[in-house]
Design an enzyme around this catalytic site. Structure first.
Site, short mmCIF file in Angstrom:
data_model
loop_
_atom_site.label_atom_id
_atom_site.label_comp_id
_atom_site.label_asym_id
_atom_site.label_seq_id
_atom_site.Cartn_x
_atom_site.Cartn_y
_atom_site.Cartn_z
N TYR A 43 57.78 40.82 -8.08
CA TYR A 43 56.89 41.41 -7.09
C TYR A 43 57.60 42.52 -6.32
O TYR A 43 57.10 43.64 -6.19
CB TYR A 43 56.39 40.34 -6.12
CG TYR A 43 55.80 40.92 -4.85
CD1 TYR A 43 54.59 41.61 -4.88
CD2 TYR A 43 56.46 40.79 -3.63
CE1 TYR A 43 54.05 42.16 -3.72
CE2 TYR A 43 55.92 41.33 -2.47
CZ TYR A 43 54.72 42.01 -2.52
OH TYR A 43 54.20 42.56 -1.38
N SER A 54 56.78 46.74 0.94
CA SER A 54 57.20 45.43 1.43
C SER A 54 58.69 45.41 1.72
O SER A 54 59.48 46.09 1.05
CB SER A 54 56.87 44.37 0.37
OG SER A 54 57.49 43.14 0.66
N ASN A 101 50.61 30.78 -0.10
CA ASN A 101 52.03 31.04 -0.32
C ASN A 101 52.76 31.31 0.99
O ASN A 101 53.97 31.14 1.06
CB ASN A 101 52.21 32.25 -1.25
CG ASN A 101 51.74 31.98 -2.66
OD1 ASN A 101 52.34 31.19 -3.37
ND2 ASN A 101 50.66 32.62 -3.07
N LYS A 149 57.02 46.84 -6.17
CA LYS A 149 56.90 47.66 -4.97
C LYS A 149 57.93 48.79 -4.97
O LYS A 149 57.62 49.94 -4.63
CB LYS A 149 57.07 46.79 -3.72
CG LYS A 149 55.91 45.85 -3.45
CD LYS A 149 54.62 46.60 -3.15
CE LYS A 149 53.51 45.69 -2.70
NZ LYS A 149 52.25 46.42 -2.48
N THR A 156 60.45 43.16 0.87
CA THR A 156 61.10 42.52 -0.29
C THR A 156 61.93 43.52 -1.09
O THR A 156 62.79 43.11 -1.88
CB THR A 156 60.07 41.88 -1.23
OG1 THR A 156 59.12 42.86 -1.65
CG2 THR A 156 59.35 40.72 -0.56
#
Length: 339
Positions: free
Chosen positions: A148, A124, A197, A152, A126
């Site tokens: 989260y 991701s 979300n 990853k 992120t």
């Protein structure tokens, strides 16, 4: 190739399964259905015309994974299985590290035992955290700002360390930006449990009357219209990225990282406006205060994937909205039939 898709009935996994089957690969799905529906497997079969095996199991069940890898003579794995709600990860970090990190270790242990050493990992954007420059390329510093994202990054690091310890592994780390849209058939799409979300499924549920209005979190960012700008990528373009990565790994050892996005920032208001044009009606919305941790702008530099994988995102925001509406219409019919 015989390819195992963990989380294969999830949003991205299901679309990738269809694409791989259409490309002539033999696909096996593996899922515990914690955030997907068992009926997705049948709909994948309906789209592809193939009877694709679906093993019900958890990636933390190493023995079942070893059995599955041997039974179906798996050549490569695409690892989608993972929890992905940022807010939930903040509230329940141990749940996320157990599922996402421990689950990945279990999978890799099973692959070692079965001598399967090709894996594409669903990572991701992120992992980058707050952009230090834009667009984000693969060399950008990594500083995820929530559990989260940290799960990853930890799995990325585990895979990189594994390749260093055993150079015979073939690994691709794919950093997604914002997947949206659905398969053109309208039979599969993003189907989150509870309140969505992500922006697109929320917009779709407001449009269908399931939710009363859309909250737009902040309209005072330093952007073209004051709302946050993101890199939205059609899920079928994303699926093509996995096929391109698998093809690349057939001829390359080691570990490579690729961003998958469009490289084009689209604001919340632009996305909502396109959706309104497609359906021909207004989406009820209201401006809310900014959410902590939200960024003003975030988008990808995809030149590495373009040049190395010969992969390009081809679908635009209109395609994302029209395919999403087709899926939402089918999804509403499913819900109606259950009542």
């Amino acid at each position: 190739m015989n390819i195992l898709l963990t989380g294969g009935t999830g949003y991205i996994g299901s679309h990738t399964a269809v694409l791989l089957a259409d490309a002539g690969h033999t696909v096996v799905l593996f899922d515990n259905f914690c955030n997907s529906n068992k009926t997705v497997s049948a709909r994948i079969n309906q789209i592809t015309g193939h009877d694709i095996p679906c093993v019900e199991g958890d990636v933390r069940d190493t023995k079942l994974l070893v059995k599955t890898l041997h039974e179906f003579q798996i050549d490569a794995v695409i690892h989608f299985a993972g929890l992905k709600a940022v807010g939930e990860s903040v509230r329940e970090p141990l749940k996320y590290f157990d599922n996402n990190v421990a689950g990945s270790i279990s999978l890799l242990e099973a692959m070692q035992k079965a001598s399967v050493k090709t894996i594409v990992f669903s990572s991701s954007a992120t992992v980058y955290g707050k952009p230090q420059y834009l667009p984000l390329d693969e060399a950008h510093p990594l500083n995820p700002i929530n559990p989260y994202g940290r799960t990853k990054l930890q799995v990325e690091e585990i895979l990189q360390d594994l390749v260093k310890s055993d150079p015979s592994w073939r690994v691709a780390l794919l950093r997604y930006f914002n997947p949206v849209g659905a398969h053109d058939s309208g039979l599969i799409g993003e189907d989150p449990n509870g309140i969505p979300n992500n922006l697109m499924p929320y917009v779709m549920q407001v449009a269908s009357g399931k939710l009363p209005h859309l909250n737009i979190f902040g309209n005072d960012y330093d952007t073209k219209d004051g709302t946050g700008e993101r890199d939205y990528i059609h899920v079928m373009d994303l699926a093509q990225g996995h096929l391109a990565a698998l093809n690349y790994l057939q001829d390359h050892l080691g570990c490579e990282i690729f961003n998958l996005g469009t490289g084009i920032p689209v604001s919340v208001l632009e996305l909502v406006g396109t959706y309104e044009k497609v359906i021909g009606k207004k989406i009820p919305s209201q401006i809310a205060s900014r959410r902590e941790g939200d960024l003003a702008v975030c988008y990808a530099d995809t030149s590495k994937a373009n040049h190395t994988l010969n992969w390009y995102a081809l679908k635009d925001v209109h395609d994302m909205c029209t395919s999403g509406i087709r899926w939402q219409t089918f999804r509403s019919s499913l819900e109606g039939s259950r009542e």
